[in-house]
Design an enzyme around this catalytic site. Sequence first.
Site, short mmCIF file in Angstrom:
data_model
loop_
_atom_site.label_atom_id
_atom_site.label_comp_id
_atom_site.label_asym_id
_atom_site.label_seq_id
_atom_site.Cartn_x
_atom_site.Cartn_y
_atom_site.Cartn_z
N GLY A 1 2.29 5.47 4.68
CA GLY A 1 1.46 6.09 5.70
C GLY A 1 0.10 5.49 5.89
O GLY A 1 -0.73 6.04 6.62
N GLY B 1 -0.57 2.53 7.27
CA GLY B 1 -0.66 1.73 8.49
C GLY B 1 -0.17 0.31 8.35
O GLY B 1 -0.60 -0.57 9.10
N LYS B 2 0.75 0.05 7.44
CA LYS B 2 1.25 -1.31 7.25
C LYS B 2 2.05 -1.78 8.47
O LYS B 2 1.84 -2.90 8.97
CB LYS B 2 2.12 -1.37 5.99
CG LYS B 2 1.38 -0.99 4.71
CD LYS B 2 2.23 -1.15 3.48
CE LYS B 2 3.35 -0.13 3.41
NZ LYS B 2 2.86 1.25 3.25
N GLY C 1 0.82 -1.21 0.00
CA GLY C 1 0.00 0.00 0.00
C GLY C 1 0.85 1.25 0.00
O GLY C 1 2.07 1.20 0.20
N PRO C 2 0.23 2.40 -0.22
CA PRO C 2 0.97 3.68 -0.23
C PRO C 2 1.61 3.97 1.12
O PRO C 2 1.20 3.39 2.14
CB PRO C 2 -0.12 4.71 -0.57
CG PRO C 2 -1.26 3.93 -1.12
CD PRO C 2 -1.20 2.58 -0.48
N HIS D 1 -8.58 35.16 -10.49
CA HIS D 1 -8.08 33.82 -10.81
C HIS D 1 -8.77 32.76 -9.95
O HIS D 1 -9.29 31.75 -10.47
CB HIS D 1 -6.56 33.78 -10.60
CG HIS D 1 -5.92 32.48 -10.97
ND1 HIS D 1 -5.20 32.31 -12.12
CD2 HIS D 1 -5.90 31.27 -10.33
CE1 HIS D 1 -4.76 31.06 -12.18
NE2 HIS D 1 -5.17 30.41 -11.09
N GLU D 2 -8.81 32.96 -8.64
CA GLU D 2 -9.43 31.99 -7.74
C GLU D 2 -10.95 31.97 -7.91
O GLU D 2 -11.58 30.91 -7.77
CB GLU D 2 -9.07 32.30 -6.29
CG GLU D 2 -7.57 32.22 -5.98
CD GLU D 2 -6.98 30.85 -6.32
OE1 GLU D 2 -7.70 29.84 -6.26
OE2 GLU D 2 -5.78 30.81 -6.66
#
Length: 613
Positions: A209, A211-212, A206-207, A428-429
């Site tokens: 962070g 929780g592995k 898994g990516p 712009h925003e």
Amino acid sequence: MDTKKGKGLNSGVLLAFVLFLLAALWLTNLFEEGENEVTRRQFERLLKEKRVEDIVITQNKTVPTGKVEFITPEDEGDRLLCMYVSDVNEIQRYLDEKKTDYTMPDIQQDSWFVTTILPVLLVAGMLMFLFFFMNRQNSGAGTKAMSFGKSRARLSTDSDKRITFAQVAGLQEEKEELEEIVDFLKAPKKYIQVGARIPKGVLLVGPPGTGKTLLAKAVAGEAGVPFFTISGSDFVEMFVGVGASRVRDLFEEAKKSAPCIIFIDEIDAVARRRGTGMGGGHDEREQTLNQLLVEMDGFGVNEGIIVMAATNRVDILDPAILRPGRFDRKVMVGRPDVKGREEILSVHAKGKPLSEEIDLRQIAQTTAGFTGADLENLLNEAAIIAAKEDRKFLKQEDIKKAFVKVGIGSEKKSRVISDKEKRITAFHEAGHAILFHVLPDVGPVYSVSIIPTGGAGGYTMPLPEKDEMFNTRGKMLQDITVALGGRVAEEEVFDDITTGASQDIKQATGLAKSMVTKFGMSEAIGLINYDDDGDEVFIGRDLAHAQRPYGENVASTIDREVKRIIDECYERAKGIIHKYDDVLRACADLLLEKEKITREEFEALFVNGAGEA
């Protein structure tokens, strides 16, 4: 030998040597009287003043150097002085010319102890010290060399703080898969009776962070068994054979504590696919991997040892380590959904006093794509903000500030911005915000700000109402349209463009290219994958891009399709912004007045605006 005893012994030897030298110097000084030395010029001046009496000249044994001793009468008594000369004969001639009396006794021999015994003792003491010191160093180096191949795994037992599944939130399916491992470690007999073979290895994928590592610790905590943890990089050294030796030692130690769990974090550091790289070859890493393969399912018998490992690059692992009998199971540990994020926030909120206004459900909705580590960091940053303001509880505003700081960057309110730049940023925003609100699959807007944040002049933050597993073609086109909204608004109002949309253009180009080359969303290209990003993970990214797996004609077609998609989205954004021109200007004016507006304030602008697109 114990390390503390060895250090104490070394200190004692060094102290004894220093005392020996001091004693030798003291014995040497016993044979010399304390004297006050004068220069030749001072001696001549005293002689001229007739203040010199009882001159005694002593010559050394082998050379004409010597010492002149004399007495000078003082008011408080006579004073003994001396002068060292390089030529005794010359000082004799000088005194004879001055018609001054002196005595010159026979040449005295030095003490037999000083000339013979003392040098021998000094040399013998120094040799003994050097011999002992080098012997200690060699034995220490030998001890280090013998322990170089020892495992560096850290052992956690029941005496340590245990982590259980109750402390792991948002990973319900993953915990259910791992409960079988826990059950086997607690009661292995019922599995053995029916001929079941428990998985020897579990690979957590898994990516970063997600929780592995926490899951692996929870398995060991639930089962109540020893837990050996080590990083994949701890095996690999520059010396050949060290990694394989550490693998053998790790499993030998684990056998003594069986049943137990061995957890290898970042296993891709040691288990990469063999025979890869520019030069190939049988390097130290491959030897370590071979030994790991043998230990997991070779001739050795490892009863009761379960190997767990974690990686975020399962695509580069060697196929041999993924086969049944080694890592039998792959547990996918993904990013949590809204429900999982809310559970994770509840776990990390324990011990942090929260005000009643804080809504963890809303925070979970806002933090789409966050991992467990990201959520823990979010609440920690919010607690830091509350502490800086001398408050003993967290407010919703602290969470909002922390979210901006973690996701985008710190707000730089002290930065001086000209009115022209602030006006450009506001429009712009506002352009981004209008498209977020109007397009059905990308909104709604959570907040809009023109306060400089990180490297940007402002930001527009959406609030996804639900998590989606798949991205549709329509939503990706809407994402590209939203990304181009800022540039469209600048053209609409100022009839000019700025560099502020560079990141938006990069994002839009990346999405369009992925649609064409990776997801088969272009009729001109068809259902063919031409995405070459990250395929050659061993030979370097630049070299991989230099060798495209397709010809120039295909490359030209890809470029035309990417441009077509961006141009169509640009025209769509232009039409929507033009239609909502009154909302655009009202939103920009409100931003210039307040610098940051909320969802309610922004949506109120559409009450008197144009109809939906």
